[in-house]
Design an enzyme around this catalytic site. Structure first.
Site, PDB file in Angstrom:
ATOM      1  N   LYS A  45      -8.392   6.437  16.027  1.00  0.00           N
ATOM      2  CA  LYS A  45      -9.243   5.386  16.613  1.00  0.00           C
ATOM      3  C   LYS A  45      -9.996   5.870  17.841  1.00  0.00           C
ATOM      4  O   LYS A  45      -9.633   6.846  18.474  1.00  0.00           O
ATOM      5  CB  LYS A  45      -8.410   4.136  16.899  1.00  0.00           C
ATOM      6  N   ARG A  57       0.070   2.514  10.249  1.00  0.00           N
ATOM      7  CA  ARG A  57      -1.017   2.598   9.276  1.00  0.00           C
ATOM      8  C   ARG A  57      -1.830   3.843   9.621  1.00  0.00           C
ATOM      9  O   ARG A  57      -2.429   3.910  10.687  1.00  0.00           O
ATOM     10  CB  ARG A  57      -1.867   1.324   9.390  1.00  0.00           C
TER      11      ARG A  57
HETATM   12  N1  HH2 Z   1      -7.354  -0.930  11.499  1.00  0.00           N
HETATM   13  C1  HH2 Z   1      -8.417  -0.793  10.656  1.00  0.00           C
HETATM   14  C2  HH2 Z   1      -8.459  -1.504   9.455  1.00  0.00           C
HETATM   15  N2  HH2 Z   1      -7.443  -2.303   9.083  1.00  0.00           N
HETATM   16  N3  HH2 Z   1      -5.306  -3.234   9.514  1.00  0.00           N
HETATM   17  C3  HH2 Z   1      -4.243  -3.377  10.314  1.00  0.00           C
HETATM   18  N4  HH2 Z   1      -3.220  -4.165   9.955  1.00  0.00           N
HETATM   19  N5  HH2 Z   1      -4.160  -2.725  11.524  1.00  0.00           N
HETATM   20  C4  HH2 Z   1      -5.161  -1.912  11.976  1.00  0.00           C
HETATM   21  O1  HH2 Z   1      -5.051  -1.359  13.083  1.00  0.00           O
HETATM   22  C5  HH2 Z   1      -6.316  -1.741  11.134  1.00  0.00           C
HETATM   23  C6  HH2 Z   1      -6.356  -2.437   9.890  1.00  0.00           C
HETATM   24  C7  HH2 Z   1      -9.548   0.123  11.038  1.00  0.00           C
HETATM   25  O2  HH2 Z   1      -9.321   1.416  10.533  1.00  0.00           O
HETATM   26  P1  HH2 Z   1      -9.992   2.032   9.202  1.00  0.00           P
HETATM   27  O3  HH2 Z   1      -9.545   1.311   7.979  1.00  0.00           O
HETATM   28  O4  HH2 Z   1      -9.756   3.485   9.156  1.00  0.00           O
HETATM   29  O5  HH2 Z   1     -11.538   1.848   9.428  1.00  0.00           O
HETATM   30  P2  HH2 Z   1     -12.621   0.899   8.794  1.00  0.00           P
HETATM   31  O6  HH2 Z   1     -12.295  -0.486   9.208  1.00  0.00           O
HETATM   32  O7  HH2 Z   1     -13.912   1.411   9.408  1.00  0.00           O
HETATM   33  O8  HH2 Z   1     -12.565   1.061   7.309  1.00  0.00           O
END
Ligand code: HH2
Length: 387
Positions: free
Chosen positions: A322, A358
């Site tokens: 992040k 995660r």
């Molecule tokens: N962070 C992201 C997406 N979903 N769900 C939970 N429960 N907790 C988190 O911290 C969280 C989440 C953001 O990360 P990522 O999926 O890699 O990115 P993007 O939203 O750009 O797909």
């Protein structure tokens, strides 16, 4: 809402566990061990009630906050005198915060919370995720299988990026992305539970029908239709905290007390789900690192992550790659933030503050957690302290 947050961890009592005392002796020592708690959200009545109740355990206070000394033994004496009012609830949560949670069974897998830290592998079927966008359905399935080989305990499949300012995706498009991936994984790795990362009730329902066991809703079950979807499908749900929406959340996020406000919001979401008939045993909580938070907010939430234990639900945290890690390390490319991500995961795990992480990088995280979990459970290896 009143919260009584412990200011030092009872795990500082771990030293006693190394001693050659009998288990009863250790229990006695633990129950008398004194800690401090920060109690906030007190109105005048509650403040007076607390001061009278704790007597010489009162340390100080101002406004709606107070600091008191407590031990497990003292709490047991105070609780019967408080009943079910907000102060009684807050102190009951404090007393229960270190009770082990019941294991969760998802299909063939059992998650014995506390035994080790579990790893949720991220499968983003998106063109625009902040760190790993660009995989189509086929590439996402292959990627998910690699994460399973690396030791992922469950997989989180998402079809919409929630990075700040991301463009919204239609329900049809999100379904077109995630459903074939979930179906393929169900067929190829049937023992690995799947979670669906979505804010849309329609996507959640179809994902569960296709084999997902968990609904991961970054908007924290704000939508009534999503609450119904969780209640009616019988799925587990992860309730994440977010201030605002992904479109606007990083425009100057503000809190008076970020820890208490995240606890308030998560508790309100858990209560709404319970009112719909979803038992707390089917709910997980997540402080939502990076979702409507500055670097300082994220750091405070991570430092105080153990406070989430007051909610009585498994704790999931996502720090992987992040942006705040980039700001702290100066590493610009998200894919180069693996060391910082794994180190943060290890610190949270060693502190006993998290049940599930995660992550994008399963192998690196598993290595870090092997050490962190071992450290957390370490006992003196000398002959004198066997057992
Ligand atoms: N962070 C992201 C997406 N979903 N769900 C939970 N429960 N907790 C988190 O911290 C969280 C989440 C953001 O990360 P990522 O999926 O890699 O990115 P993007 O939203 O750009 O797909």
């Amino acid at each position: 809402m009143i919260w009584a947050r412990p200011l030092s961890s009872p795990d500082s009592a771990a030293l006693w566990l190394r001693s050659s005392l009998t288990p009863e002796g250790v229990g006695l020592l633990r129950s008398g061990l004194e800690q401090h708690a920060l109690v906030t959200g007190l109105d005048e009545n509650a403040r007076e009630l607390l001061a009278e109740l704790v007597g010489e355990h009162w340390v100080g206070g101002s406004g709606d906050a107070a600091i008191v000394r407590f031990s497990a033994l003292a709490l047991e004496n105070w609780l019967p005198r408080l009943g079910r009012g907000p102060l009684g609830v807050a102190l009951r949560r404090l007393a229960d915060a270190h009770r082990p949670l019941h294991a969760t069974t998802l299909g063939e897998r059992s998650f014995a919370w506390g035994a080790r830290t579990f790893v949720m592998g991220i499968v983003n079927v998106t063109p625009d995720s902040f760190s790993d966008g660009g995989r189509d359905v086929q590439a996402s399935i292959e990627h998910a299988l690699t994460l399973v080989d690396e030791g992922a305990d469950l997989l989180d499949v998402g079809g919409e990026s929630t990075r700040p300012g991301a463009a919204p995706v239609s329900e049809e498009e999100e379904l077109r992305r995630v459903i074939p991936v979930i179906e393929a994984l169900r067929a190829r790795v049937p023992s690995v539970p799947i979670s669906v990362d979505t804010r849309k009730a329609g996507v959640a329902r179809q994902a569960v029908a296709a084999g997902a066991a968990v609904i991961n809703d970054v908007s924290g079950l704000r939508d009534e239709a999503m609450l119904d979807a969780v209640a009616e499908t019988g799925a587990h749900a992860c309730v994440m905290h977010m201030q605002g929406t992904p479109e606007t959340m990083q425009h100057d996020p503000r809190y008076d007390d970020v820890g208490a406000e995240v606890l308030d919001a998560l508790e309100a979401a858990l209560a709404r789900a319970e009112a719909r008939g979803v038992p707390r045993s089917r709910l997980w909580v997540d402080p939502g690192i990076g979702f409507g938070k500055t670097v300082a907010h994220n750091l405070l939430l991570l430092q105080r992550a153990g406070d989430l234990r007051l909610l009585g639900a498994p704790v999931l945290i996502g720090v992987s790659r992040k942006r705040f890690l980039g700001e702290l390390t100066g590493v610009h490319a998200p894919a180069d933030r693996i060391v910082a991500s794994a180190a943060t995961a290890a610190m949270l795990a060693a502190a006993g503050a998290v049940d599930l992480l995660r992550v994008h990088d399963v192998r690196a995280t598993k290595d870090a957690l092997a050490v962190a979990d071992a450290l957390r459970h370490a006992r003196d290896g000398g002959a004198r302290f066997h057992g």
